[in-house]
Design an enzyme around this catalytic site. Structure first.
Site, PDB file in Angstrom:
ATOM      1  N   LYS A  13       0.818  -1.220   0.000  1.00 17.46           N
ATOM      2  CA  LYS A  13       0.000   0.000   0.000  1.00 17.46           C
ATOM      3  C   LYS A  13       0.848   1.264   0.000  1.00 17.46           C
ATOM      4  O   LYS A  13       0.589   2.195  -0.746  1.00 17.46           O
ATOM      5  CB  LYS A  13      -0.932   0.044   1.218  1.00 17.46           C
ATOM      6  CG  LYS A  13      -2.023  -0.992   1.223  1.00 17.46           C
ATOM      7  CD  LYS A  13      -3.040  -0.718   2.328  1.00 17.46           C
ATOM      8  CE  LYS A  13      -2.456  -0.763   3.736  1.00 17.46           C
ATOM      9  NZ  LYS A  13      -1.932  -2.089   4.129  1.00 17.46           N
ATOM     10  N   ARG A  88      -9.453   1.228   9.285  1.00 16.92           N
ATOM     11  CA  ARG A  88      -8.956  -0.104   9.592  1.00 16.92           C
ATOM     12  C   ARG A  88     -10.067  -1.002  10.138  1.00 16.92           C
ATOM     13  O   ARG A  88      -9.850  -2.171  10.367  1.00 16.92           O
ATOM     14  CB  ARG A  88      -7.931   0.004  10.696  1.00 16.92           C
ATOM     15  CG  ARG A  88      -6.419  -0.033  10.506  1.00 16.92           C
ATOM     16  CD  ARG A  88      -5.782  -0.818   9.494  1.00 16.92           C
ATOM     17  NE  ARG A  88      -4.472  -1.284   9.844  1.00 16.92           N
ATOM     18  CZ  ARG A  88      -3.326  -0.664   9.562  1.00 16.92           C
ATOM     19  NH1 ARG A  88      -3.304   0.474   8.927  1.00 16.92           N
ATOM     20  NH2 ARG A  88      -2.182  -1.211   9.888  1.00 16.92           N
ATOM     21  N   ARG A 127      10.439 -10.400   5.154  1.00 22.90           N
ATOM     22  CA  ARG A 127      10.595  -9.016   5.606  1.00 22.90           C
ATOM     23  C   ARG A 127      11.092  -8.988   7.045  1.00 22.90           C
ATOM     24  O   ARG A 127      11.950  -8.203   7.409  1.00 22.90           O
ATOM     25  CB  ARG A 127       9.240  -8.311   5.487  1.00 22.90           C
ATOM     26  CG  ARG A 127       9.246  -6.863   5.900  1.00 22.90           C
ATOM     27  CD  ARG A 127       8.080  -6.163   5.218  1.00 22.90           C
ATOM     28  NE  ARG A 127       7.455  -5.177   6.071  1.00 22.90           N
ATOM     29  CZ  ARG A 127       6.321  -4.551   5.757  1.00 22.90           C
ATOM     30  NH1 ARG A 127       5.687  -4.823   4.643  1.00 22.90           N
ATOM     31  NH2 ARG A 127       5.829  -3.655   6.562  1.00 22.90           N
ATOM     32  N   ARG A 136      11.499  -0.489  11.881  1.00 25.80           N
ATOM     33  CA  ARG A 136      10.131  -0.709  12.351  1.00 25.80           C
ATOM     34  C   ARG A 136      10.091  -1.726  13.473  1.00 25.80           C
ATOM     35  O   ARG A 136      10.369  -2.901  13.280  1.00 25.80           O
ATOM     36  CB  ARG A 136       9.224  -1.152  11.195  1.00 25.80           C
ATOM     37  CG  ARG A 136       8.802   0.007  10.327  1.00 25.80           C
ATOM     38  CD  ARG A 136       7.747  -0.397   9.333  1.00 25.80           C
ATOM     39  NE  ARG A 136       6.483  -0.790   9.938  1.00 25.80           N
ATOM     40  CZ  ARG A 136       5.321  -0.734   9.296  1.00 25.80           C
ATOM     41  NH1 ARG A 136       5.274  -0.291   8.056  1.00 25.80           N
ATOM     42  NH2 ARG A 136       4.225  -1.112   9.882  1.00 25.80           N
ATOM     43  N   ARG A 147      -0.653  -8.576  12.894  1.00 23.03           N
ATOM     44  CA  ARG A 147      -1.235  -7.545  12.029  1.00 23.03           C
ATOM     45  C   ARG A 147      -2.087  -8.176  10.929  1.00 23.03           C
ATOM     46  O   ARG A 147      -3.127  -7.642  10.563  1.00 23.03           O
ATOM     47  CB  ARG A 147      -0.132  -6.661  11.442  1.00 23.03           C
ATOM     48  CG  ARG A 147       0.407  -5.666  12.482  1.00 23.03           C
ATOM     49  CD  ARG A 147       1.742  -5.103  12.117  1.00 23.03           C
ATOM     50  NE  ARG A 147       1.726  -4.399  10.855  1.00 23.03           N
ATOM     51  CZ  ARG A 147       2.799  -4.173  10.106  1.00 23.03           C
ATOM     52  NH1 ARG A 147       3.971  -4.597  10.514  1.00 23.03           N
ATOM     53  NH2 ARG A 147       2.703  -3.512   8.991  1.00 23.03           N
TER      54      ARG A 147
HETATM   55  P1  AMP Z   1       0.742   0.486   9.013  1.00 26.57           P
HETATM   56  O1  AMP Z   1       2.006   1.217   8.739  1.00 26.57           O
HETATM   57  O2  AMP Z   1      -0.437   1.065   8.278  1.00 26.57           O
HETATM   58  O3  AMP Z   1       0.845  -0.989   8.815  1.00 26.57           O
HETATM   59  O4  AMP Z   1       0.405   0.711  10.564  1.00 26.57           O
HETATM   60  C1  AMP Z   1       1.287   0.293  11.568  1.00 26.57           C
HETATM   61  C2  AMP Z   1       0.552   0.184  12.895  1.00 26.57           C
HETATM   62  O5  AMP Z   1      -0.007   1.453  13.256  1.00 26.57           O
HETATM   63  C3  AMP Z   1      -0.642  -0.759  12.886  1.00 26.57           C
HETATM   64  O6  AMP Z   1      -0.264  -2.090  13.091  1.00 26.57           O
HETATM   65  C4  AMP Z   1      -1.472  -0.199  14.034  1.00 26.57           C
HETATM   66  O7  AMP Z   1      -0.932  -0.549  15.280  1.00 26.57           O
HETATM   67  C5  AMP Z   1      -1.275   1.292  13.869  1.00 26.57           C
HETATM   68  N1  AMP Z   1      -2.289   1.873  12.965  1.00 26.57           N
HETATM   69  C6  AMP Z   1      -2.079   2.430  11.738  1.00 26.57           C
HETATM   70  N2  AMP Z   1      -3.218   2.868  11.206  1.00 26.57           N
HETATM   71  C7  AMP Z   1      -4.194   2.577  12.114  1.00 26.57           C
HETATM   72  C8  AMP Z   1      -5.598   2.763  12.147  1.00 26.57           C
HETATM   73  N3  AMP Z   1      -6.267   3.342  11.132  1.00 26.57           N
HETATM   74  N4  AMP Z   1      -6.269   2.352  13.255  1.00 26.57           N
HETATM   75  C9  AMP Z   1      -5.637   1.777  14.291  1.00 26.57           C
HETATM   76  N5  AMP Z   1      -4.318   1.555  14.319  1.00 26.57           N
HETATM   77  C10 AMP Z   1      -3.592   1.952  13.240  1.00 26.57           C
END
Ligand code: AMP
Length: 194
Positions: A13, A88, A127, A136, A147
């Site tokens: 994404k 989400r 990864r 990260r 996740r």
């Molecule tokens: P991402 O980089 O989008 O995979 O997000 C990394 C982490 O941030 C996720 O695993 C969640 O812990 C948190 N996170 C990101 N976006 C959201 C969201 N819209 N709602 C809740 N937690 C989020």
């Protein structure tokens, strides 16, 4: 152009959002990036989010909803935006609907990157081993698997949510990055008024 990019962790994404930013002169709004910055800056939001993110769970809805509500009205989003990692879950999607209606903003499309779970787990494991000790904190195999589980439980229902509203467009997310980007562009060009 106002878009949501939907897809499991590891689907690409972020990469696709960056390409779309350039191509359509719109702004990527990644809640994950914003939260990681909040953690790095040790803000009050960051202090709440840190442990939750490291586990691979979702931070509270109110937190991300208010972040997005503020960001979406900023000048750099006037020409459009790509929501990457938000919403989400269904409750966030409902909050987004309300927020967009209040701001008189219309979403053009929800693009889903379709990927095969088995291949994803394989990518996730690669990864995790490549990025061990990397930037990260949630890039370890356990958090990545969590996740993915959270995605299936909470985020995947959005596919039905948006498909019922007629805004969902699916793209094969397993192809090469450039091919996926080309397919997304095609889908978007086929939309009315774009
Ligand atoms: P991402 O980089 O989008 O995979 O997000 C990394 C982490 O941030 C996720 O695993 C969640 O812990 C948190 N996170 C990101 N976006 C959201 C969201 N819209 N709602 C809740 N937690 C989020």
């Amino acid at each position: 152009m106002k878009l949501i990019l939907l897809g499991p962790p590891g689907a690409g994404k972020g990469t696709q959002a960056k390409t779309l930013e350039q191509r359509f002169d719109i702004t990527q709004l990644s809640t994950g990036d914003m939260l990681r910055k909040a953690v790095a800056d040790d803000t009050s939001v960051g202090r709440i989010a840190k442990d939750i993110m490291e586990r691979g769970d979702l931070v509270p809805d109110e937190l991300v909803v208010s972040i997005i509500s503020e960001r979406i009205s900023a000048a750099d989003c006037a020409n459009g935006f790509i929501l990457d990692g938000f919403p989400r879950n269904v409750s966030q999607a409902q909050a987004l609907d309300k927020m967009l209606a209040q701001k008189d903003i219309k979403l053009d499309a929800v693009v889903e990157l379709e990927v095969d779970d088995a291949i994803l787990i394989d990518r996730i494991e690669k990864r995790a081993s490549e990025t061990e000790g990397g930037p990260r904190a949630d890039d370890n195999a356990e958090a990545l698997k969590q996740r993915l589980a959270v995605y299936h439980e909470q985020t995947a229902p959005l596919i039905k949510y948006y498909s019922e509203r007629g805004s969902l467009r699916g793209v094969d997310g397993m192809a090469d990055i450039d091919v996926v980007a080309g397919q997304i562009a095609e889908v978007l060009q086929a939309l009315p008024e774009v």
